[in-house]
Design an enzyme around this catalytic site. Sequence first.
Site, PDB file in Angstrom:
ATOM      1  N   GLU A 227      32.895 -15.274  25.144  1.00  0.00           N
ATOM      2  CA  GLU A 227      31.746 -14.603  25.334  1.00  0.00           C
ATOM      3  C   GLU A 227      30.807 -15.156  26.418  1.00  0.00           C
ATOM      4  OE1 GLU A 227      31.244 -15.494  20.938  1.00  0.00           O
ATOM      5  OE2 GLU A 227      30.999 -13.507  20.429  1.00  0.00           O
TER       6      GLU A 227
ATOM      7  N   GLY B  23      33.263 -18.132  21.719  1.00  0.00           N
ATOM      8  CA  GLY B  23      32.262 -18.306  22.219  1.00  0.00           C
ATOM      9  C   GLY B  23      32.425 -18.474  23.922  1.00  0.00           C
TER      10      GLY B  23
ATOM     11  N   GLU C  93      38.378 -15.895  16.692  1.00  0.00           N
ATOM     12  CA  GLU C  93      37.564 -16.336  15.476  1.00  0.00           C
ATOM     13  C   GLU C  93      38.256 -16.058  14.248  1.00  0.00           C
ATOM     14  OE1 GLU C  93      36.354 -15.149  18.355  1.00  0.00           O
ATOM     15  OE2 GLU C  93      34.357 -15.928  18.769  1.00  0.00           O
TER      16      GLU C  93
END
Length: 290
Positions: A144, A141, A164
């Site tokens: 991201e 994240g 992930e």
Amino acid sequence: MASLRVLLRGFRGPLLAWAGCSAPRSFAAGANFEYIVTEKKGENGTVGLIRLNRPKVLNALCGGLIMELNQALDAFEDDPAVGAIVLTGGDKAFAAGADIKEMQNYTFQSCYYHNFLARWDHLTQVKKPVIAAVNGYALGGGCELAMMCDIIYAGEKAQFGQPEILLGTIPGSGGTQRLTRAVGKSLAMEMVLTGDRISAQDAKQAGLVSKVFPVETLVEEAIRCAEKIASNSKIVSAMAKESVNAAFEMTLAEGNKLEKKLFYSTFATEDRREGMTAFVEKRKANFRDQ
Ligand code: CO8
């Protein structure tokens, strides 16, 4: 009855999650936050700086942090003095991903029913340009979040990755999409399927980041860039940002059409007239965001 029990068990995920990352208080703009620090930078306070601040867990992104981040973004978006925003973390980590301890007991039902991640890309709705200044880890994240920003500057020890897969899951907030658009299919596929990280230098070469700086000057350089952006017309910058972002959503013909419409729209602003007049009169433009 059994299915009701399953459903209720599913709802416990997000509730338990707050135990590790307490629910944020309600904040007025500029008030103290628990998981982030905000400041105004630049000569006239034209740059909003947001620093992710959970150093003990490498800025793992918990729900409370994301809520505060969104509040800070909204406050800077509404602040007429601010023309651009810098998002950064610490020297060791920009953010090491979503908070794994928070997610550990989530279920499909709780994620689906409570729309987990629904507000995690609020950053992409901000009209003002946002620069990510990434030192250290930008993983999962965290990577991201950086990719949701408009420009990424990296410190020379930064590392980007989508690990992930090693946790038995996949990126959930645009990692497979934005990374692929930024670095191409082969490298994106390799990163997403192996979980391997890439260095700042490789990220620059692949087109993920635009510039690499020494760790200690990175944030300063990002603020310098943000100040430069903030000295232009805010309304026209927003149009430029909208137009570039359309390149990811539209065909070439549609994107060119939108660009032309926005170009024409700049002629409805006082700032366009001022910019061209200032050039002709050989002086610096005085944009008033009108
Ligand atoms: N979540 C929770 N805690 C974390 C996280 C995380 N993502 N990353 C690190 N921490 C904690 C560790 O548990 C440790 O805490 P403690 O001291 O209490 O044990 C502390 O931070 C320091 O970490 P390490 O001891 O592991 O530090 P190292 O220097 O040895 O290793 C690493 C650094 C390599 C970064 C390592 O911590 C690591 O691999 N972290 C996990 C990285 C990861 O897998 N990230 C992906 C998470 S999943 C995800 O992001 C899904 C995205 C969903 C969408 C989000 C949209 C924005």
